[in-house]
Structure formats: structure tokens, C-alpha cells
Design an enzyme around this catalytic site. Structure first.
Site, PDB file in Angstrom:
ATOM      1  N   GLY A 242     -20.507 -19.440  33.657  1.00  0.00           N
ATOM      2  CA  GLY A 242     -19.549 -20.223  32.893  1.00  0.00           C
ATOM      3  C   GLY A 242     -18.432 -19.470  32.209  1.00  0.00           C
ATOM      4  CD  GLU A 276     -27.661 -19.132  37.032  1.00  0.00           C
ATOM      5  OE1 GLU A 276     -26.966 -20.085  36.656  1.00  0.00           O
ATOM      6  OE2 GLU A 276     -28.856 -19.244  37.312  1.00  0.00           O
ATOM      7  N   PRO A 277     -22.474 -15.644  36.879  1.00  0.00           N
ATOM      8  CG  PRO A 277     -21.431 -13.549  36.892  1.00  0.00           C
ATOM      9  CD  PRO A 277     -22.788 -14.217  36.844  1.00  0.00           C
ATOM     10  N   GLY A 278     -19.600 -17.243  38.220  1.00  0.00           N
ATOM     11  CA  GLY A 278     -18.949 -17.640  39.467  1.00  0.00           C
ATOM     12  C   GLY A 278     -17.451 -17.475  39.330  1.00  0.00           C
ATOM     13  NE  ARG A 279     -14.122 -21.711  35.887  1.00  0.00           N
ATOM     14  CZ  ARG A 279     -13.783 -22.884  36.438  1.00  0.00           C
ATOM     15  NH1 ARG A 279     -12.610 -23.024  37.003  1.00  0.00           N
ATOM     16  NH2 ARG A 279     -14.604 -23.902  36.373  1.00  0.00           N
ATOM     17  NE  ARG A 315     -10.298 -25.185  38.842  1.00  0.00           N
ATOM     18  CZ  ARG A 315      -9.560 -25.039  37.772  1.00  0.00           C
ATOM     19  NH1 ARG A 315      -8.310 -24.648  37.865  1.00  0.00           N
ATOM     20  NH2 ARG A 315     -10.060 -25.250  36.565  1.00  0.00           N
ATOM     21  CB  CYS A 347       0.204 -40.895  50.852  1.00  0.00           C
ATOM     22  SG  CYS A 347       0.894 -40.359  52.402  1.00  0.00           S
ATOM     23  CE1 TYR A 376     -17.129 -23.908  41.194  1.00  0.00           C
ATOM     24  CE2 TYR A 376     -15.953 -22.513  39.642  1.00  0.00           C
ATOM     25  CZ  TYR A 376     -17.138 -22.996  40.151  1.00  0.00           C
ATOM     26  OH  TYR A 376     -18.331 -22.553  39.632  1.00  0.00           O
TER      27      TYR A 376
HETATM   28  C1  LIG Z   1     -21.638 -23.738  38.578  1.00  0.00           C
HETATM   29  C2  LIG Z   1     -22.781 -22.975  38.021  1.00  0.00           C
HETATM   30  C3  LIG Z   1     -22.618 -21.635  37.681  1.00  0.00           C
HETATM   31  C4  LIG Z   1     -21.321 -20.907  37.771  1.00  0.00           C
HETATM   32  O1  LIG Z   1     -20.371 -21.415  36.870  1.00  0.00           O
HETATM   33  P1  LIG Z   1     -19.022 -20.618  36.659  1.00  0.00           P
HETATM   34  O2  LIG Z   1     -18.309 -21.392  35.621  1.00  0.00           O
HETATM   35  O3  LIG Z   1     -18.304 -20.611  37.952  1.00  0.00           O
HETATM   36  O4  LIG Z   1     -19.375 -19.261  36.198  1.00  0.00           O
HETATM   37  C5  LIG Z   1     -23.738 -20.939  37.239  1.00  0.00           C
HETATM   38  N1  LIG Z   1     -24.940 -21.549  37.125  1.00  0.00           N
HETATM   39  C6  LIG Z   1     -25.121 -22.844  37.426  1.00  0.00           C
HETATM   40  C7  LIG Z   1     -26.453 -23.437  37.275  1.00  0.00           C
HETATM   41  C8  LIG Z   1     -24.056 -23.603  37.887  1.00  0.00           C
HETATM   42  O5  LIG Z   1     -24.227 -24.891  38.172  1.00  0.00           O
END
Ligand SMILES: *Cc1c(COP(=O)(O)O)cnc(C)c1O
Length: 444
Positions: A242, A276-279, A315, A347, A376
Site C-alpha cells: 500500500g 507486499e508492496p506493489g504500486r 486510472r 466514445c 495498475y
Molecule cells: C493490492 C494488494 C497489495 C499491493 O498494494 P499496493 O498498493 O500496490 O502496494 C498488497 N497486498 C494485498 C493483500 C493487496 O490486495
């Protein structure tokens, strides 16, 4: 400029590679990612956690950008993976992430997905409800296995982010209510097909404030300590992802401060942690390149109609998100900027990347970069309006490669099948008539 992109000799570049060169060779729209930028982020967070003397596994949240090349690069650097479907699990495995570094999250796992996770020998399932726990127990026992489980608790903390990506309040579908967690944990401990190993928490995405993290981490640490004291063998804690990035002028936390906060709030538990970093790992490291098709002067507004659209990057439409938009050729500093709406060809009035954005004068054919599109972006894209998915390019050092080609229309059409009766049934509505003949008669 954001992330690993900068103007070099007047041209927006990733390291020594000018993005205009890629646009010319591959066409637009095209996503471009910087492998160096992504790996730098991984080293930053792994380093920050190590400096706090935390034993931690960084499980990259694959959903942010699931491309095999990106997951593979991170896996080679030592990252694990956080997956939310059988498809992502397969990707993570294909990318070389060992099962023992994979976390399977998500509120709605199917039995087939549970079985796939068990067969892959994953580190843990993050279980989000009692109902899921009961099914997972049965699926595991059918295989003669025990499912390693962390219970995802919902700490009822407002992440203060966009409503569509806040996940940690009691109004959200995610996690097990804090008040029920003790009971569900004891149930998990008793079920023979479940090996309860830990707790997990994830309160949302694009967090730009550390305070909600602090509240959530403290709550989950307290629960962890209580449950462990009550005899449950908890031995691992997953703190979710997050961490936000700066799309506009947000000031997201420094990863060193984030690591310090984790150490302060949960370090005393003395258990291995998962992040669990993604973004944050990939967002800044990607741009979407697009070309101006037309400049249109409307009655009230000036529009740049570009060849990328909401199907490529949803987005702005979905989250009202701001993305910086910059020309690939550095504008003269004194170039007069005028407010324009940057819009796609679809459209829908929602097909807009920016409203009243100050941009230097642009003409048809000019190239723009839509920034912070690494997370994303491509993964949420569609073929709406029968538009072809944008290709993807990875830059590493002075090299670049097309990592996903633009398909052609024939390939996409070949995935669709028209049963013979579909057209026959239609013809049958007007007996003995060809559909066109009946149409023309109705019109007369
Ligand atoms: C989406 C998600 C993430 C990653 O979130 P980011 O904002 O991209 O870091 C981590 N853990 C869980 C359970 C998620 O659903």
C-alpha cells in the site's frame, strides 16, 4: 521528472535510451518500464528493512504489474510474490519465485486455486473469512496436506486514501473483523487441514500518510501478542502493501521511515515479517507514450486528442487519478502553456487523461509521456472499442526490448466464435427473408 525518467539532451529518456526512439520503432500507445528503476526500489525497501534489523521477505504484489519480465527481474533479485489468483500464482512460479516465497491473498479463492497453491508449496494463504478457512481445510485434507495460513484481520483503520482502494475499515469486504479474529484463529488451530502460522493486515493502496499504518500495525501486533500468549503458535506477521507514490504533489512516506515504523510497532514480537508492496515498486518506473492525433478547438475548451485511451490506462477514469503528462521533447522554458484537455478517442466522456492541464503548445504528431503508469496500467487495460492492447517495452541500462508485442486484429478476432445457429435464428425471425431485405422493407 518522476522515477527513473529524465530529459537528456532535450529528450525524455530512461538512462541513455530516448523514449522517442522506442515510440518510433514500436508505435504508440506503448508502455515503457525501467528495469533499473524497479530494481532500485527493491533494493531500497530490502535495505531499509535490513537496517532496522527486521527479518523480512518482500513479496511483490504481482497485480500491480504482472508482466513476466518484471516478476522475473524481481525474483532474480530475491523478491517473493503476493498473488491473488491462480493466474498470478502461475506467473510467479514461471518467473522463478520459489513456492516458499509466495503469499496467496484475496477474498474469493476458488477450490481450484486453493489446490494450486497447495501443490506449489506456497509460504501461506492469507485467509479472509471463516467460510474460506473451512473450505481450505477440506481441500488440504483431500490432498493429505496441511495448508499454511495467516489470518487477514481487518483492523478497522481508515487508510485515508481513495474510497475504491481503501480496504481496512469495517465497511470493506476484506479481512476478518478484529473482534472475531480470536475465535476464528482458534478454529483455524483446531482444523486438521490448517496450519495456522500467522496474521496479516493490508489496509489499502496509495497510502501517503504513515499514521494509518501505525494504528493498524499496533492493533495487529497487540492481537498477535494476545493470541500467541493464549497458546496459538503464531510465528509470522504479514504487514501488507500500500505504500503510495507521488502522482502529483503527494508526499508519500520515505521507505526508511516506513521500516522504522514497522520496527517500532511490531519489532518486539521477534517474528519474521512479510511486506507486499506493489504500486511503490513499479508505479514510477513506467510511462505510457502516446501521440497527439488532433488538436481540436471546441467552443469552451481546447482538446488534445491522443492515441492512448481509457482502455490502456483506466486510472483517471476509475479513480479520478492525476497523472503528469509531459512532452517527449523538452519544451522551451518560455514556451507559452495553455490549458488543454488531454483525451482519448473512445466514445465516453470519461475517456480523459487530464482536464485543463497546462501544457506547452502541441501539434498533431507530437509525442507525450503519461507518467507514473507502471502500476495498475497495462494490467487493468481492456480492448474496449476493439482497440488493440498497447505493447510493453522494458529498458535496462542501454538495452531495451519489446516484452509484449501489440497483437493484430486477426489474432483477437480468432478468439471469437460465431455459432451457425446464431445467424440462422436471426434470419428465422422474418420468414424466408434476408435480414437486409426485411430491414429495408420496414424502413419503407
Ligand atoms: C493490492 C494488494 C497489495 C499491493 O498494494 P499496493 O498498493 O500496490 O502496494 C498488497 N497486498 C494485498 C493483500 C493487496 O490486495
Amino acid at each position: 521528472m518522476r522515477g527513473p525518467f529524465a530529459y537528456r539532451e532535450g529528450r525524455l529518456s530512461a538512462g541513455p535510451v530516448a523514449l522517442a526512439e522506442i515510440a518510433a520503432a514500436v508505435g504508440t500507445p506503448v508502455f515503457v518500464y525501467s528495469a533499473d528503476g524497479i530494481l532500485a526500489r527493491y533494493r531500497d525497501i530490502a535495505g531499509a528493512l535490513a537496517r532496522e534489523r527486521l527479518e523480512a521477505t518482500v513479496c511483490y504484489a504481482v497485480k500491480a504489474n504482472p508482466h513476466l519480465a518484471i516478476v522475473s527481474a524481481l525474483a532474480a533479485a530475491g523478491a517473493g510474490a503476493d498473488v491473488v489468483s491462480a493466474g498470478e500464482l502461475l506467473r510467479a512460479r514461471r518467473a522463478g519465485v520459489p513456492g516458499g516465497r509466495i503469499v496467496f491473498a484475496g477474498v474469493g479463492k476458488t477450490e481450484a486455486e486453493m489446490a494450486a497453491g497447495l501443490e506449489a508449496g506456497i509460504l501461506q494463504f492469507n485467509v479472509e473469512s471463516e467460510a474460506e478457512l473451512v473450505i481450505l481445510d477440506r481441500v488440504a485434507r483431500d490432498k493429505g496436506l496441511q495448508a499454511p495460513v495467516a489470518l487477514r484481520v481487518n483492523p478497522d483503520v481508515d487508510a485515508r486514501t481513495h474510497a475504491k482502494i481503501t480496504t481496512g475499515t469495517s465497511e470493506n469486504k476484506f479481512g476478518i473483523d478484529h473482534a472475531q479474529a480470536g475465535r476464528v484463529a482458534r478454529l483455524a488451530h483446531e482444523l486438521p487441514g490448517i496450519d495456522l502460522q500467522g496474521l496479516a493486515v493490508h489496509i489499502g493502496s496509495q497510502l501517503v500518510d504513515l499514521a494509518p499504518y501505525g494504528l493498524a500495525f499496533e492493533k495487529v501486533a497487540q492481537l498477535f501478542a494476545e493470541l500467541r500468549a493464549s497458546g496459538l503458535p503464531l510465528r509470522r506477521l504479514d504487514l501488507g502493501g500500500g505504500i503510495g507514490i507521488s502522482y502529483r504533489d503527494e508526499r508519500p512516506p520515505e521507505v526508511a521511515d516506513y521500516a522504522r515504523l514497522a520496527a517500532r510497532t511490531v519489532g518486539h514480537l521477534g517474528v519474521p515479517l512479510i511486506f507486499e508492496p506493489g504500486r511503490w515498486m513499479v508505479g514510477d518506473a513506467g510511462v505510457l507514450l502516446t501521440r497527439v492525433l488532433f488538436v481540436k478547438q471546441g467552443a469552451a475548451k481546447r482538446f488534445l486528442i491522443v492515441d492512448a485511451a481509457m482502455n490502456d490506462l483506466i486510472r483517471p477514469t476509475l479513480y479520478d487519478a492525476w497523472h503528469d503528462i509531459v512532452p517527449l521533447e523538452r519544451p522551451e522554458p518560455e514556451a507559452p502553456g495553455g490549458p488543454v484537455d488531454v483525451v482519448g478517442p473512445i466514445c465516453e466522456s470519461g475517456d480523459i487523461f487530464a482536464a485543463d492541464r497546462a501544457l506547452p503548445p502541441m501539434a498533431a504528431g507530437d509525442l507525450l509521456a503519461i507518467c507514473s503508469a507502471g502500476a495498475y496500467g497495462a494490467t487493468m487495460s481492456s480492448t474496449y472499442n476493439s482497440r488493440l492492447p498497447a505493447p510493453e517495452v522494458l529498458v535496462g541500462g542501454a538495452d531495451w526490448a519489446v516484452i509484449k508485442a501489440r497483437p493484430d486484429h486477426a489474432t483477437l478476432l480468432a478468439q471469437e466464435w460465431v455459432p451457425r445457429w446464431a445467424t440462422q435464428a436471426f434470419r428465422g425471425e422474418v420468414e424466408g427473408e434476408e435480414p437486409q431485405a426485411s430491414g429495408s422493407r420496414a424502413a419503407s
